[in-house]
Design an enzyme around this catalytic site. Structure first.
Site, PDB file in Angstrom:
ATOM      1  N   CYS A 156     -28.425  22.149 -13.650  1.00 35.82           N
ATOM      2  CA  CYS A 156     -27.856  21.988 -14.987  1.00 35.82           C
ATOM      3  C   CYS A 156     -28.652  21.073 -15.898  1.00 35.82           C
ATOM      4  O   CYS A 156     -28.903  21.398 -17.064  1.00 35.82           O
ATOM      5  CB  CYS A 156     -26.411  21.517 -14.892  1.00 35.82           C
ATOM      6  SG  CYS A 156     -26.196  19.837 -14.226  1.00 35.82           S
TER       7      CYS A 156
ATOM      8  N   HIS B  92     -22.656  16.754 -14.685  1.00 38.18           N
ATOM      9  CA  HIS B  92     -23.066  18.032 -15.268  1.00 38.18           C
ATOM     10  C   HIS B  92     -23.431  17.796 -16.729  1.00 38.18           C
ATOM     11  O   HIS B  92     -22.954  16.851 -17.363  1.00 38.18           O
ATOM     12  CB  HIS B  92     -21.916  19.043 -15.152  1.00 38.18           C
ATOM     13  CG  HIS B  92     -22.220  20.396 -15.708  1.00 38.18           C
ATOM     14  ND1 HIS B  92     -23.263  21.159 -15.251  1.00 38.18           N
ATOM     15  CD2 HIS B  92     -21.622  21.123 -16.698  1.00 38.18           C
ATOM     16  CE1 HIS B  92     -23.285  22.304 -15.923  1.00 38.18           C
ATOM     17  NE2 HIS B  92     -22.315  22.296 -16.812  1.00 38.18           N
TER      18      HIS B  92
ATOM     19  N   ASP C 263     -23.653  26.948 -21.972  1.00 37.23           N
ATOM     20  CA  ASP C 263     -23.903  26.404 -20.639  1.00 37.23           C
ATOM     21  C   ASP C 263     -24.643  27.446 -19.811  1.00 37.23           C
ATOM     22  O   ASP C 263     -24.038  28.411 -19.329  1.00 37.23           O
ATOM     23  CB  ASP C 263     -22.583  26.024 -19.972  1.00 37.23           C
ATOM     24  CG  ASP C 263     -22.767  25.206 -18.703  1.00 37.23           C
ATOM     25  OD1 ASP C 263     -23.892  25.204 -18.169  1.00 37.23           O
ATOM     26  OD2 ASP C 263     -21.799  24.579 -18.239  1.00 37.23           O
TER      27      ASP C 263
END
Length: 272
Positions: free
Chosen positions: A70, A108, A124
């Site tokens: 991420c 994250h 995302d």
């Protein structure tokens, strides 16, 4: 990100240079990124340092045609969007784990993106199996997506979220992660990246994963020596790869990645 780097990144995604930072372009780039750039944690098991700086991320994702997790994927995607004229805010999140427990701070990284025509969106491209398209940030009802049914809701007051304005992201009714709304910088996530790449408690240090969205809407995942191809309808084809050659061929053919050797869980710590 200079013009040459921007153009190379867009070529990596198979995208043209857009005229305006619109919602339609954001949706296209989001899906193209999920298809072209795999979510993978191979660096941890290859003894490669994870550096959260734009130049190093460009070298890895664009130059070497690799993926990342991420912090790398959303960090670099955010830089691309900003270079294209989008208003981008980096947000920290904590991922829900077993029994609904929240993970570490800076667990994250996700993106709040403002377009010239469509308000604010949650982008995302670094959460593995997630929405294929950006989610409407201010919408509190269900949002249908090829990746499932999503909701962005106010965090539960009893767990301390609502008083800070935190938001929970749900997929098919299950909480995925809790977003903080305070703007962050990429360097803020260095500690989270270090923890995930070194701690025995991190699932990234315990397993190998390389995964991307398939052209037909399904998913292709190589976990260790197990190749799983899932169709958009949910049908799964699982293949156990017997040799190193087969594993390296799968990385090359399914993900466009040329690796010098097969990554093995824990091998990276010995290489360091």
């Amino acid at each position: 990100m200079d013009t040459a780097e921007l153009d190379a990144y867009l070529r990596r995604l198979g995208a043209e240079h857009p005229a305006w930072p619109t919602l339609d372009v954001l949706r296209e780039l989001h899906l193209r990124h999920l298809r072209a750039v795999p979510f993978e944690n191979l660096s941890i098991h290859l003894g490669e340092e994870i550096v959260l700086e734009e130049k190093q991320l460009l070298d890895k994702v664009v130059g070497e045609r690799r993926g990342g997790f991420c912090f790398e994927l959303n960090g670099l995607f955010g830089a691309l969007l900003a270079a294209l004229g989008y208003d981008v805010t980096l947000l920290a999140a904590r991922v829900y784990g077993e029994e609904g427990r929240l993970g570490i701070p800076y667990d994250h990284l996700a993106l709040r993106v403002r377009t010239v025509d469509g308000g604010d969106w949650l982008a995302d491209v670094g959460f593995g199996a997630n929405s294929h398209y950006p989610l409407e940030f201010e919408e509190r009802g269900e949002q249908e997506d090829p990746g499932g049914t999503f909701r962005v809701v106010e965090a539960d007051r009893e767990s301390g979220g609502r008083e800070f304005g935190d938001l929970d992201v749900l997929r098919d009714g299950k909480p995925q992660y809790r977003l903080e709304l305070r703007p962050r910088a990429l360097g803020d996530f260095v500690a989270g990246a270090w923890w995930h790449s070194t701690s025995p408690a991190s699932h990234f240090t315990q397993s190998l994963v390389c995964s991307r969205v398939a052209e037909g809407g399904g998913r292709i995942t190589l976990s260790g020596r197990t190749l799983t191809v899932t169709s958009a309808a949910g049908d799964r084809e699982v293949t156990e790869l017997a040799t190193d050659g087969e594993v390296l061929a799968a990385y090359r053919e399914q993900f466009g990645m040329e690796l010098g050797r097969v990554p093995e869980v824990g091998e990276g710590r010995r290489v360091r």
